[in-house]
Design an enzyme around this catalytic site. Structure first.
Site: not given
Length: 1002
Positions: A703, A778, A935
């Site tokens: 990732d 985040k 991704d």
């Protein structure tokens, strides 16, 4: 002697008469008549070594015999005493015994059947005949060998499987795509008959019995409506389109499509009328097209009576087409079949207006015929409580611009109760394919064999659709190749993990993030008349109902996923055809069970092809276990992650062997089902005599680290940003979220030290200092790539603070969230200054273009044209049998603000899509299995090192190109009269450092 020769000639049948046809000529063709004598072949052999003929070959030897015989023929014309005329058998044979071919052409054009010539050749003696016969037989053997080499060899395998198995699976795939609705209708008809004869209804599942109860009256009502349409008594605008399918198929499509929408409608048990009507109308039109074609291509004796007067040539043409289609179907030439279907179907598309009118009328008929009766717990002396299963109501939704009302179809609570058990009885289109998808060849050429397949999901955006269609196919070859690579990855179900999922689900859920299958009971109404207590009770009821709606929605979602899993679990493998969104990101076309989905989906899916772990594979399995376990373990160095897994070997074995009866260590993971699958794989490897040779089917993920910011850092050559998102090597992975949280904390500490009398934020800073961590910031950091606004950041942080319950006062909570959002955005701007400047530049360019009423366009590095679809929507009113529907249609006016704010994230998404596709193509060329989730790149454990090398090389290759310069140049060429701002300044980061960064993707 000549009688003997004649007898030899006529006593044998000509052999191998079809040889010439196999090589592209017939003995009646014009080419055949112009062939040169046999000796030309021998002459060819000296100039054309490819023929493999030498002067001592059989051809040369027999040629000398033939020249000897030709001399006899010539002599016969001069000497009539020999008894041979120009029309004799021998003369004709001499003329026929030929081989054609251009001198020096390099290939054998045609081989005549020499067996037939041998049987007619004359000689002056029986010895000559015997010798020639031997030579001819020898030559025929060489001829057969030569023909075998010239003929194209049939492939022994297709898509990694034997030809026979492939053809069998392909036939099944065609059946799935073309006969799903017909099979469902047939099943209901058979169930009705069984019910009449054997009283089977009580044994049916709840929702199946409801479907069965609705089917017959709905079918009969549709048939009656069709009869009115045929007789011209129904003047509704939908009438011309209402009788193009049998009533039973229309009934099944209507029930299943509406129930499917109710299942995915957020747990409310309702669906908007316009959405339901469109879905049903589209399904009816598509099925009508297939049905119409199949009806057209039936044999003439099966055609309906109105074709009796059709001219003979038209009938012959139809019969010819039918036969052609039949042959092509047998040969599995589906691309040609689809083309013929399209050519033969001269009907115009129905259009959106007619689609929704047909859909609305069918919904209305269903509402009139579908009823439901509660269980038999009513009093005997009371009339049965029979009520409509569906009702049409209006809902009011409050928006910032005021309130809006729209029509919805609401199902009865008893129907809603059974919805989460309905999936196994639903017809699910666009299932995973049993054979590799058709290769993409154009905008609508590829993927499924018969189901409509488009390379891009344009959602009605005409300009985007036309842009893709106009591009030369050669330009899109890399995109086609990448989608084919993703589509040809073969998957299968991990039956061990699926078995555990089924056990948990059957026992009520509640484990491994599976939702509870039971609703939360409603709180009892208080006896007291105290207004405050009643208000509190109402508030609790509202919360419980909301919770139950969410649970219902999750249950429906899980049931749909498991329904697909159960259908596919006995297959050796299956495939996910992929297409693109308008930005160039790839997605599986099947919507429910795929590797883009939840932990449940990823846990029960694995590669169908296994590979030995090899030296590095076991290490990557251990790293993968730490990654899916999470909880901070995934932020350790690779050595730390390996150590974590090795320290939990006992837990791994216990989880693999006794997942529900043992210690259940795997349930503590952030991704429990993926953790369980990895435990099983590691346990199998460690139990085997040689772990390196153990076969692994598990996809290992690599990732990106906040991938959007990685792309911005590469675009801006930003040294500071590159270090924060692992574009440079480090001892352990850099955590961008922790980095931003640390900066936010520093700012708040500085503010907290100030005088509160001069700054109101001082008290908020002191209150929040102990709340700042990576989780708080985040979501804001992640969405910063998408151009998150201050308001968006404020709402995100407010939700996190509310979850913690530290600040109870709503006003103070709001003020604290405002302060924290501003501080977080400031920290982001400091750490990713280059990213911010590029975002601003992209937004400014988009605004300049949009102000001229043009959408923003660009071409991705792989040649895919992108047109932002954001236009102002106009309203179009349609009167239907249910209500007046408001359809939204694009206008010519672009949405300036949306064009500006959406361009930076869309542009970066087009770049991450390009990187993924470049990696996919390179992995295929290297023989790797590959799957991609934006991704996150997946391959076998043994191939992770090779994939890591490839994805880094492709990232550097992508950003070695002058991407921003090319973008500015394209804007200037398209809009020469507009002034665009200069490119933002960029740093001096060396892209090649990415090649040495172990945690770039990890």
């Amino acid at each position: 002697m000549w009688r003997y020769i004649s007898k030899q000639a006529y006593s044998r049948k000509f052999r191998n008469s079809h040889d010439s046809a196999l090589l592209g000529f017939s003995q009646y063709s014009s080419s055949f008549g112009k062939t040169r004598p046999l000796q030309c072949l021998c002459e060819e052999s000296t100039t054309n070594p490819n023929l493999g003929l030498s002067q001592n070959s059989i051809f040369s030897r027999i040629s000398r015999k033939v020249r000897h015989l030709e001399g006899i023929c010539e002599e016969s014309s001069k000497n009539p005493h020999l008894g041979l005329s120009q029309n004799s058998l021998f003369s004709s044979v001499k003329g026929d015994f030929r081989v054609c071919g251009k001198r020096g052409s390099g290939s054998l054009g045609f081989l005549r059947s020499y067996g037939s010539a041998a049987e007619a050749i004359a000689s002056t003696s029986e010895e000559d005949i015997d010798e020639i016969q031997e030579l001819i037989e020898e030559m025929n053997k060489e001829n057969e060998a030569l023909k075998t080499n010239l003929q194209p060899k049939q492939p022994k395998t297709i898509g990694g499987m034997g030809v026979g198995k492939y053809n069998l699976l392909r036939r099944r795939q065609i059946k799935v795509e073309t006969e799903a609705w017909e099979e469902a209708a047939k099943e209901y008809q058979e169930l009705l008959m069984d019910m009449c004869e054997q009283k089977l209804a009580p044994n049916l599942p709840y929702m199946k019995s409801l479907f069965l109860g609705w089917f017959e009256p709905l079918r009969d009502a549709i048939a009656a409506e069709q009869k009115l349409c045929d007789e011209g008594k129904n003047r509704g605008a939908y009438a011309p389109f209402f009788d193009q399918l049998p009533a039973e198929m229309m009934a099944v499509i209507t029930m299943h499509k509406l129930m499917g929408l109710l299942m995915t409608g957020g747990g409310t048990g309702s669906a908007r009328v316009v959405q339901a009507a469109s879905h049903i109308g589209e399904a009816i039109e598509h099925e009508a097209r297939i049905h119409r074609f199949l009806e057209k291509t039936k044999k003439s004796n099966a055609l309906s009576g109105d074709l009796e007067d059709t001219p003979g040539d038209i009938m012959k043409e139809r019969e010819r087409v039918r036969k052609k289609v039949k042959i092509l179907m047998k040969k599995q030439k589906l691309q040609q079949v689809r083309k013929i279907v399209k050519q033969q179907d001269d009907e115009k598309p129905w259009g959106q207006d007619n689609l929704v009118k047909v859909g609305c009328r069918l919904i209305q008929i269903l509402m009139e015929t579908a009823y439901i009766q509660p269980p038999n717990d009513q009093l005997d002396d009371c009339p049965p409580d029979i009520r409509p299963a569906f009702v049409h109501t209006l809902k009011t939704v409050e928006t910032m611009k005021g309130s809006r009302r729209y029509g919805v179809i609401q199902c009865d609570p008893l129907v809603r109760k059974g919805l989460d058990k309905t999936a196994r009885h639903m017809v699910i289109p666009y299932m995973p394919m049993l054979v590799p998808p058709q290769s993409w060849l154009g905008y609508d050429k590829g993927a499924y064999l018969f189901l409509p397949s488009y390379i891009m999901r344009t959602h009605g955006a005409k300009q985007q659709r036309e842009a893709v269609k106009r591009v030369p196919k050669k330009q899109l070859e890399p995109v086609f190749q990448a989608l084919d690579t993703l589509g040809n990855t073969k998957w299968r179900l991990n039956r061990k993990v699926l078995g555990i999922v089924d056990r948990i689900w059957a026992s009520g859920g509640r484990l491994a993030d599976l939702v509870d299958r039971e609703d939360v009971p409603l709180p009892e109404e208080p006896d007291a008349e105290d207004e405050a207590q009643i208000r509190k009770w109402k508030w609790k009821v509202k919360g419980v109902k909301k919770e139950n709606c969410e649970r219902h929605s999750q249950r429906c979602d899980i049931e749909l996923k498991l329904a697909v899993a159960r259908k596919m679990k006995d297959e050796d493998g299956f495939y996910y055809p992929h297409n693109l969104d308008f930005r160039g990101r790839a997605y599986p076309m099947h919507p429910y069970l795929n590797h883009l989905g939840s932990d449940l989906c990823r846990g029960i899916l694995e590669f169908a092809e296994g590979r030995p772990l090899g030296k590095s594979g076991l290490r990557w399995l251990k790293i993968h276990l730490a990654n899916v376990y999470g909880g901070g373990v995934d932020k350790l160095s690779y050595e730390g992650r390996v150590a974590f897994s090795e320290n939990h070997v006992e837990d791994i074995f216990d989880s693999a062997e006794r997942p529900l009866e043992g210690k259940r260590w795997w349930l503590g993971a952030e991704d429990p089902f993926q953790c369980l699958a990895t435990c099983i794989n590691i346990a199998e490897a460690l139990r085997s005599p040689s772990p390196e040779t153990a076969i692994s089917y598990m996809p290992i993920h690599q990732d990106g680290s906040c991938n959007g910011l990685q792309h911005y850092a590469a675009l801006g050559r930003d040294t500071l940003g590159a270090a924060a998102v692992n574009l440079v090597a480090g001892d352990k992975p850099a955590d961008v979220y922790s980095g931003i949280a640390a900066r936010v904390l520093d700012i708040m500490k500085r503010d907290a030290a100030k005088d509160p009398a001069n700054d109101p934020n001082v008290m908020r800073a002191r209150l929040l200092i102990n709340q700042v961590d990576r989780k708080l910031v985040k979501q804001t950091v992640m969405t910063s790539v998408y151009g998150v606004t201050y308001i968006g950041a404020r709402d995100q942080i407010k939700r996190r603070l509310k979850e913690r319950g530290v600040i109870e006062d709503d006003n103070e909570l709001f003020a604290a969230a405002c302060y924290a959002a501003k501080t977080t955005l400031t920290a982001l701007g400091e750490m990713f200054e280059a990213a911010r400047s590029i975002m601003s530049w992209l937004g400014d360019c988009a605004k300049i273009i949009a102000m001229e009423n043009h959408p923003v366009r660009w071409t991705t590095p792989l040649g895919l044209p992108v047109v932002q679809p954001y236009r102002k929507l106009g309203r179009h009113l349609i009167k239907t049998s249910l209500q007046i529907l408001t359809l939204q249609r694009e206008t010519d006016k672009v949405m300036v603000k949306r064009q500006r704010t959406a361009f930076p994230p869309n542009f970066v998404h087009s770049l991450d899509g390009s990187h993924m596709m470049m990696t996919a193509i390179a992995c295929k060329e290297s023989g790797l299995s590959f799957a991609g989730v934006h991704d996150s790149y997946w391959t076998h454990a043994s191939d992770v090192d090779q994939m890591n090398k490839i994805l880094r090389e492709k990232f550097v290759e992508l950003y070695d190109a002058p991407i921003l310069e090319n973008l500015l140049e394209s804007f200037q060429q398209s809009f020469p009269d507009l002034q665009f701002p200069p490119l933002p300044e960029r740093g001096d980061f060396d892209l090649r450092e990415v090649l040495e960064s172990p945690y770039f993707f990890n």
